[in-house]
Design an enzyme around this catalytic site. Structure first.
Site, PDB file in Angstrom:
ATOM      1  N   HIS A 156     -14.119  17.025 -35.130  1.00  0.00           N
ATOM      2  CA  HIS A 156     -14.870  16.931 -33.877  1.00  0.00           C
ATOM      3  C   HIS A 156     -14.408  18.005 -32.903  1.00  0.00           C
ATOM      4  O   HIS A 156     -13.480  18.756 -33.191  1.00  0.00           O
ATOM      5  CB  HIS A 156     -14.766  15.534 -33.272  1.00  0.00           C
ATOM      6  CG  HIS A 156     -13.384  15.123 -32.885  1.00  0.00           C
ATOM      7  ND1 HIS A 156     -12.426  14.770 -33.793  1.00  0.00           N
ATOM      8  CD2 HIS A 156     -12.799  14.997 -31.667  1.00  0.00           C
ATOM      9  CE1 HIS A 156     -11.307  14.434 -33.158  1.00  0.00           C
ATOM     10  NE2 HIS A 156     -11.500  14.567 -31.868  1.00  0.00           N
ATOM     11  N   ASP A 165      -7.582  19.479 -29.552  1.00  0.00           N
ATOM     12  CA  ASP A 165      -6.438  19.203 -30.434  1.00  0.00           C
ATOM     13  C   ASP A 165      -6.890  19.112 -31.896  1.00  0.00           C
ATOM     14  O   ASP A 165      -6.086  18.873 -32.789  1.00  0.00           O
ATOM     15  CB  ASP A 165      -5.662  17.952 -29.992  1.00  0.00           C
ATOM     16  CG  ASP A 165      -6.523  16.706 -29.966  1.00  0.00           C
ATOM     17  OD1 ASP A 165      -7.736  16.832 -29.719  1.00  0.00           O
ATOM     18  OD2 ASP A 165      -5.990  15.598 -30.181  1.00  0.00           O
ATOM     19  N   HIS A 166      -8.196  19.307 -32.139  1.00  0.00           N
ATOM     20  CA  HIS A 166      -8.699  19.334 -33.519  1.00  0.00           C
ATOM     21  C   HIS A 166      -9.347  20.658 -33.892  1.00  0.00           C
ATOM     22  O   HIS A 166      -9.570  20.936 -35.049  1.00  0.00           O
ATOM     23  CB  HIS A 166      -9.688  18.183 -33.739  1.00  0.00           C
ATOM     24  CG  HIS A 166      -9.019  16.843 -33.671  1.00  0.00           C
ATOM     25  ND1 HIS A 166      -8.658  16.138 -34.789  1.00  0.00           N
ATOM     26  CD2 HIS A 166      -8.587  16.118 -32.612  1.00  0.00           C
ATOM     27  CE1 HIS A 166      -8.048  15.006 -34.427  1.00  0.00           C
ATOM     28  NE2 HIS A 166      -8.006  14.979 -33.114  1.00  0.00           N
ATOM     29  N   ASP A 171     -10.646  11.557 -35.442  1.00  0.00           N
ATOM     30  CA  ASP A 171     -10.505  10.458 -34.481  1.00  0.00           C
ATOM     31  C   ASP A 171     -11.752   9.605 -34.572  1.00  0.00           C
ATOM     32  O   ASP A 171     -12.846  10.132 -34.723  1.00  0.00           O
ATOM     33  CB  ASP A 171     -10.360  11.015 -33.057  1.00  0.00           C
ATOM     34  CG  ASP A 171      -9.043  11.766 -32.889  1.00  0.00           C
ATOM     35  OD1 ASP A 171      -8.235  11.741 -33.834  1.00  0.00           O
ATOM     36  OD2 ASP A 171      -8.846  12.377 -31.824  1.00  0.00           O
ATOM     37  N   GLU A 200      -6.150   8.504 -38.422  1.00  0.00           N
ATOM     38  CA  GLU A 200      -5.441   8.668 -37.152  1.00  0.00           C
ATOM     39  C   GLU A 200      -4.810   7.332 -36.791  1.00  0.00           C
ATOM     40  O   GLU A 200      -5.220   6.287 -37.311  1.00  0.00           O
ATOM     41  CB  GLU A 200      -6.418   9.104 -36.058  1.00  0.00           C
ATOM     42  CG  GLU A 200      -7.464   8.034 -35.709  1.00  0.00           C
ATOM     43  CD  GLU A 200      -7.611   7.797 -34.207  1.00  0.00           C
ATOM     44  OE1 GLU A 200      -6.583   7.876 -33.499  1.00  0.00           O
ATOM     45  OE2 GLU A 200      -8.733   7.542 -33.764  1.00  0.00           O
TER      46      GLU A 200
END
EC number: 3.1.27.-
Lengths: 600, 636
Positions: free
Chosen positions: A68, A72-73, A178, A203
């Protein structure tokens, strides 16, 4: 023994810079390519030199998957593809592909323009990086190459978030990214079918939390905002431009409407309108209710929420401001926070998780004196509230997903070690599967026993069935055939067919044994005695007496002949092929023992 | 492990339930699953009915009743005459797919290829005992719902007390003039379904995405592929591990708004079922669009109105896009465009949210983020206005000259009926036909005599025969199955041998109510093998356990391998000597050699592809010789 190997380069016992390497069936896949909000040095990006020190990344990775658009991804993606160098495919959903470059550009601006960092990726690099992206649909099976396939599932969390199944042959891994297991005001709940992967990588942000009902949390949130505004205070809600922001906007919008409130609500960045536009165009990714009513009323057209101008921060009177970024680590939210922190009438509501090292994390852990740049100390007098509105699954949700997918083992990432430990025990107890939680750079190796699918020729299969044994889908059984391997295509055929296909002639091996019998009678009578003897002994075989005087047992031929020298002895010629070896050999030893005395 | 073996030849069958090549409805029996392919509703039957006027029409209500040649007028309540044609004065009825050929309650799944091919769904799912699942893409379902909603609305808002049935009597129908006399399957004709039935039917649909692999009962896998014809339109692959059927229905290779057609995945099919080709093989869609624009401009400039009978979704998006580019240069910026349909708003809104199903150009716009279709801008600038019906706001906004897009293309119901009555008498006005589903002359028949101009610009983007021939060369199916109409030139152009499918082996054709046995040569089945053989089980035969005695009858079910190769005599003799045999004599024969072991009174005949060991009953010796021979041979 085949195996699946998993190495987190980021998000191993940590939240931030998610990046997980998976080797499965000889393929290498990188899951996510994130940045860490808690660091400003080299540690903010994953250490890609782990993959290769001097080779090209493209040679070592078959594909990259982005779950996504949260930084942080995906925050390290342009660095990874353009600065380290990767030219292979990068997979993500359509909304992620649309929104990701905007957030990357935003991130770049803050890093370069505001903090003056050199050697950061450029706008052009973001564009070039996005050219390598291949967009995927939900549930579409994407064939990365002949063997590797991936499939996206809806993950809730933010617009376009997806879980991915990675499959090679019969081996598979599911990576959740997530996700959120409860539908909210604008998104649906994550869902996956019973795909029984070898490994589920999930996660675990809220590994130990069981959240109370969402309704209570919402009421609580509205009450706090309302009270602060009533007493004339200013409310700061740090958010990321896309995601929770829309959720809370919908919540406040409907509340303001119902209560007929007049205090202004602002949304800080220029992104708002654009962001809401994305939600309108990708409305098929939102929840059912919004999708159903969008023609009549689009939930992303807000009446009460207006664009924020920096000057408004000093306006007298109450107001509510949504400002980015969400962890108070930079940008406008931090500026406003510094302005308002000194007044106890004001309030800051942190609606999501904050990474260690950020101002958000500090004030949430109770710190009230903050050291800012230039040794300045900021005293926080304003009310600090925390409310978990981040759309992550809680412990219950994670367990629910494990139950849905039925994996053979589970691996936890994107969480804190202590909390993971607790969840790991719970998963191992409840599901009786092994659960791993590797740290960054640590490799987990899982042996697998892959099934080998082959095509069996119908002729062979029918021969098996002719033996009266119906195939049972669950039980293994032994059968004789020839396996032909051609272009990674396995076929099991009868030996006859194999010889034919290979253009080989069969070589017949035949045995004829002379068995001497003491029997003075005529050959025909001897044959007759042999026939009745065998008939009585070999009940399960087809014993026949042929008109020419010979006896057959299945395809084994027995003939009686006179002995050239001894008239009291008859010679039995027993003849069989190699394929009847067992029976032929058995017959000769049986006949060697002689015939029972005739009753007459 | 999948070992379902049954009488494989006879159970691969295609039941053909519709005679209309572009509105197909077939049932495929494939590996013990029953799959319905599309659910098309033939609406050409409505052309036999009088239009349903929204506003009382004195002309239509005063049409004379029709009487038999002998003056018998017992049908004059049911049949009316208009300019030499006879029409049924009743609620219009549709021609359903065959429901008797196969028990439809046994259908396991229904696969829908595009929103035009699902219009009979409520009849099938609600009235046949159907308990299965329907699979379709999200745009197909959403737009299909709009089409059904519009249809129901058109019919229901003009309640008609009369339902004619006398004329359907076989003995009476024979006496009627053409085309009523020749109307087929009139006994299956049904009135429109209700919204309740539509909702119930649509609730049975499961949404799927392109290239999604859907497992049916573990035996069959179905996959939708982009077909390039409409938003969310799909072709389907139906396959087991060793058989593959491609169902190609309504595909397009032209670049319009939908995602391009996926051709590569159709390769290696045993059978390719081909339906939904263009209905106007001689017309070039691009040329037609050009003609559409110029005729529209001409009429408007002369002060006339333009009526475009259309469906509320599909080609209308492309027409609006062309007009968007055309109106300024043609000086039409002040001409109002009206789109009137109970689902006009929904259709325009829905078209903007299916970014993932659009062609690349339109997808890129969404990333900006901008609406993919320019009609958003036409609406914003008030050039295009949409209304649920001509009642209400429209009547006050209405300015002439103007352009009106409205349904239904059959001209038998919907707001279009009113505009035909209103504008038909003036030669300044023009009606432009763009939808190819209905013969425009037949559609116009009940409005004759007519002064307005009629332009026929059918836009059908589906495959033409040249494209089909290219496609078949590309994907090379073993067999092609298609409606009989495609295996001969169109009746009106019987000399055009190029307007039919030409392939080798010739296509198998079907017609309504036929059952075809599909030519499959199945040779393999899938199983899984284990890396190591399982421990040899003590096999209980016949269900009874036997004790394992030493002289027990050996287990002959374990087959010995076949042998191949040949035995080189010299080396064989050397091997014999090495193993301690002496006194070996070799004789040549016509076909090979005989090796004599004189001491052991043993004889070994060796030929190119056979070896025969003849010896006394000395098992030890025999086994030694056997193993020596086997060393020279390959085992299979």
């Amino acid at each position: 023994m085949p195996e699946i190997r998993v190495t987190p380069l980021g998000a191993g016992q940590d939240v931030g810079r998610s990046c997980i390497l998976v080797s499965i069936g000889g393929k290498n896949v990188m899951l996510d390519c994130g940045m860490h909000m808690g660091f400003n040095d080299d540690r903010r990006f994953p250490d890609f030199s782990y993959i290769t020190r001097n080779g090209r990344l493209t040679d070592f990775l078959d594909c990259v998957i982005i779950s996504h658009f949260h930084l942080d991804h995906c925050g390290a993606l342009p660095y990874f593809s353009e600065m380290v160098g990767y030219d292979g495919p990068i997979y993500m959903t359509h909304p992620t592909q649309a929104i990701c470059p905007i957030l990357l550009e935003d991130y770049r601006k803050i890093a370069v323009d505001k903090k003056g960092e050199a050697n950061f990726f450029t706008s052009q690099m973001i564009k070039d990086c996005m050219k390598k992206v291949v967009a995927v649909h939900l549930h579409q099976t994407v064939q990365v190459d002949d063997e590797l396939e991936i499939k996206a599932y809806y993950a809730g969390h933010v617009l376009g978030a997806a879980m991915f199944q990675i499959k090679v042959g019969s081996e598979s891994v599911v990576y959740t990214g997530d996700y959120n297991m409860t539908p909210d005001r604008h998104l649906g709940a994550a869902w996956i079918d019973k795909c029984r992967p070898n490994l589920l990588i999930t996660e675990s942000t809220y590994a130990t939390t069981i959240r109370d009902s969402k309704r209570c949390r919402e009421r609580d949130f509205l009450k706090k905002v309302h009270e602060a505004v009533e007493r004339g205070g200013k409310v700061l809600i740090p958010v990321f431009a896309l995601g929770r922001a829309q959720e809370l906007c919908i919540l406040l919008e409907t509340f303001w409407e119902r209560m007929n409130l007049k205090a202004p609500i602002y949304f800080s960045t220029g992104l708002t309108e654009k962001a809401n536009h994305y939600y309108k165009l990708f409305i098929t990714w939102t929840n059912q209710k919004i999708r159903k009513t969008f023609v009549q009323r689009n939930m992303f057209e807000f009446k009460h929420i207006k664009a924020f101008d920096r000057a408004f921060a000093d306006n007298p009177g109450p107001m509510v401001v949504f400002a980015t970024p969400g962890m108070l680590h930079a940008g406008q939210s931090l500026q406003i926070f510094r302005k308002w922190a000194g007044n106890e009438k004001n309030m800051v509501i942190m609606p999501g998780y904050c990474v260690q090292g950020t101002v958000g994390h500090k004030i949430l852990s109770g710190q009230r004196k903050l050291e800012m740049e230039g040794r300045q100390v900021l005293e926080v007098k304003m009310q600090v509230e925390y409310m978990s509105f981040s759309a992550h699954a809680d412990a219950k949700g994670i367990m629910q997903l494990v139950g849905q997918a039925e994996p053979e083992s589970v691996l936890l990432v994107h969480g804190e070690a202590k909390k993971m430990e607790f969840l790991k025990q719970k998963i191992e107890q409840e599901f009786r599967v092994s659960c791993y939680m590797p740290a960054n750079g640590e490799t987990v190796t899982l042996p697998t026993s892959p099934s080998i699918p082959v095509g069996i020729s119908l002729g062979l299969l029918k021969r098996e069935m002719a033996q009266g044994l119906l195939p049972d889908a669950k039980k293994p059984r032994l059968l004789h055939g020839t396996l032909i391997m051609k272009d990674s295509n396995f076929r099991l055929v009868s030996s006859e067919q194999a010889l034919k296909e290979l253009g080989l002639a069969e070589h017949q091996l035949r045995f004829t044994c002379r068995v001497h019998l003491h029997d003075p009678r005529k050959e025909q009578e001897t044959a007759m005695r042999v026939y009745s003897h065998l008939k009585s002994v070999l009940k399960e075989h087809c014993v026949q007496h042929l008109p020419d005087g010979s006896v057959t047992v299945e395809s084994i031929l027995i003939q009686a002949a006179a002995h050239s020298e001894d008239p009291g002895t008859k010679v039995l010629l027993v003849s069989w092929t190699y394929q009847d070896e067992e029976l032929g050999s058995h017959l000769t030893s049986l006949l060697k023992k002689g015939l029972p005395q005739a009753a007459s | 492990m999948c070992l379902v073996l049954s009488n494989q030849k006879s159970n691969m069958k295609l039941y053909c339930l519709s005679g209309h090549p572009t509105l197909p409805c077939n049932v495929l029996k494939f590996k013990s699953t029953t799959i319905m392919l599309d659910c098309g509703l033939d609406m050409t039957s409505t052309l036999n009915f009088l239009p349903l006027p929204l506003v009382q029409s004195p002309r239509l209500s005063n049409l004379p009743g029709w009487s038999l040649k002998d003056g018998n007028a017992f049908l004059d309540k049911e049949l009316k005459e208009c300019s030499g044609h006879v029409f049924v004065d009743s609620v219009p009825e549709f021609c359903l797919p065959e429901t008797e050929l196969i028990d439809l309650s046994t259908v396991d799944v229904i696969l829908i290829s595009n929103y035009h091919c699902m219009m009979a769904l409520p009849y099938i799912t609600e009235h046949t005992g159907f308990t299965g699942t329907v699979y379709a893409t999200e745009p197909t379902v959403q737009i299909g719902r709009l089409l059904m909603e519009e249809l129901v609305n058109f019919i229901e808002r003009v309640p008609k007390a009369q339902s004619a049935s006398l004329w359907k009597n076989k003995d009476i129908q024979r006496l009627l003039p053409s085309p009523l006399k020749d109307a087929v399957e009139v006994s299956t004709w049904r009135r429109c379904y209700t919204m309740q039935e539509v909702n119930s039917a649509l609730s049975k649909i499961q949404l799927v995405g392109y290239s999604q692999k859907i497992e049916l009962f573990g035996a069959v896998q179905v996959t939708p592929l982009s077909s390039g014809y409409a938003l969310g339109s799909s072709n389907w692959i139906i396959q087991s591990h060793y058989e593959k059927v491609s169902y190609v229905s309504g595909s397009s290779l032209l670049t319009t708004h939908p995602q391009p057609m996926d051709q590569a995945s159709l390769k290696n099919s045993d059978v390719l079922v081909l339906t939904g080709l263009t209905q106007i093989p001689t017309a070039n869609p691009d040329g037609m669009v050009g003609e559409f624009c110029s005729n529209l401009a001409l009429t408007v400039r002369n002060g006339g109105n333009v009526l475009v009978p259309c469906y509320p979704s599909g080609v209308i998006y492309d027409l609006l896009e062309c007009l968007y580019q055309y109106i300024d240069s043609a000086g039409l910026s002040n001409i109002p465009f009206y789109f009137i349909s109970p689902v006009a708003n929904s259709s325009l809104e829905f078209s903007q949210i299916f970014a993932e199903w659009l062609c690349h150009n339109k997808q890129t716009k969404v990333y900006l983020p901008e609406p993919p279709f320019p009609h958003a801008e036409l609406i914003q600038t008030n050039k295009l206005k949409h209304y649920p019906s001509l009642h209400g706001d429209f009547s006050s906004d209405f300015r002439q000259p103007c352009v009106v897009f409205t349904g239904h293309p059959s001209l038998r119901f919907g707001d279009v009926v009113h505009f035909m009555e209103l504008w038909g008498k003036s030669s300044l006005n023009t009606v432009i036909f763009t939808e190819p589903d209905f013969s425009y002359l037949e559609a116009l028949a009940p409005y004759q005599p007519l002064a307005m101009k009629c332009i026929y610009c059918p836009i059908d983007t589906r495959l033409n025969f040249i494209q089909v021939s290219k496609l078949l060369k590309e994907v090379q199916p073993l067999h092609v199955v298609c409606p009989e109409q495609y295996t001969q030139p169109p009746p009106a152009q019987s000399h055009r041998m190029d307007l039919m499918i030409d392939c080798q082996p010739p296509a198998m054709s079907y017609r309504r109510a036929e059952v075809l046995a599909l030519p499959f040569k199945r040779r393999y089945e899938k199983i899984e093998i284990m890396p190591e053989p399982p421990p040899r089980p003590t096999q209980p035969t016949g269900g009874k356990k036997r004790k394992r005695a030493s002289d027990d009858i050996p287990d002959c079910k374990v087959l010995k391998p076949l042998l191949s190769g040949s035995i080189p005599v010299e080396q064989f003799v050397q091997a014999l000597e090495k193993h301690g045999f002496s006194d070996i004599k070799v004789e040549d024969t016509a076909k090979g050699h005989i090796v004599l072991l004189q001491e052991a009174e043993t004889l070994i005949q060796i030929e190119e592809d056979s070896t025969h060991i003849i010896c006394d009953n000395d098992e030890m010796l025999r086994v030694r010789l056997r193993d020596l021979v086997l060393k020279f041979l390959q085992k299979f």
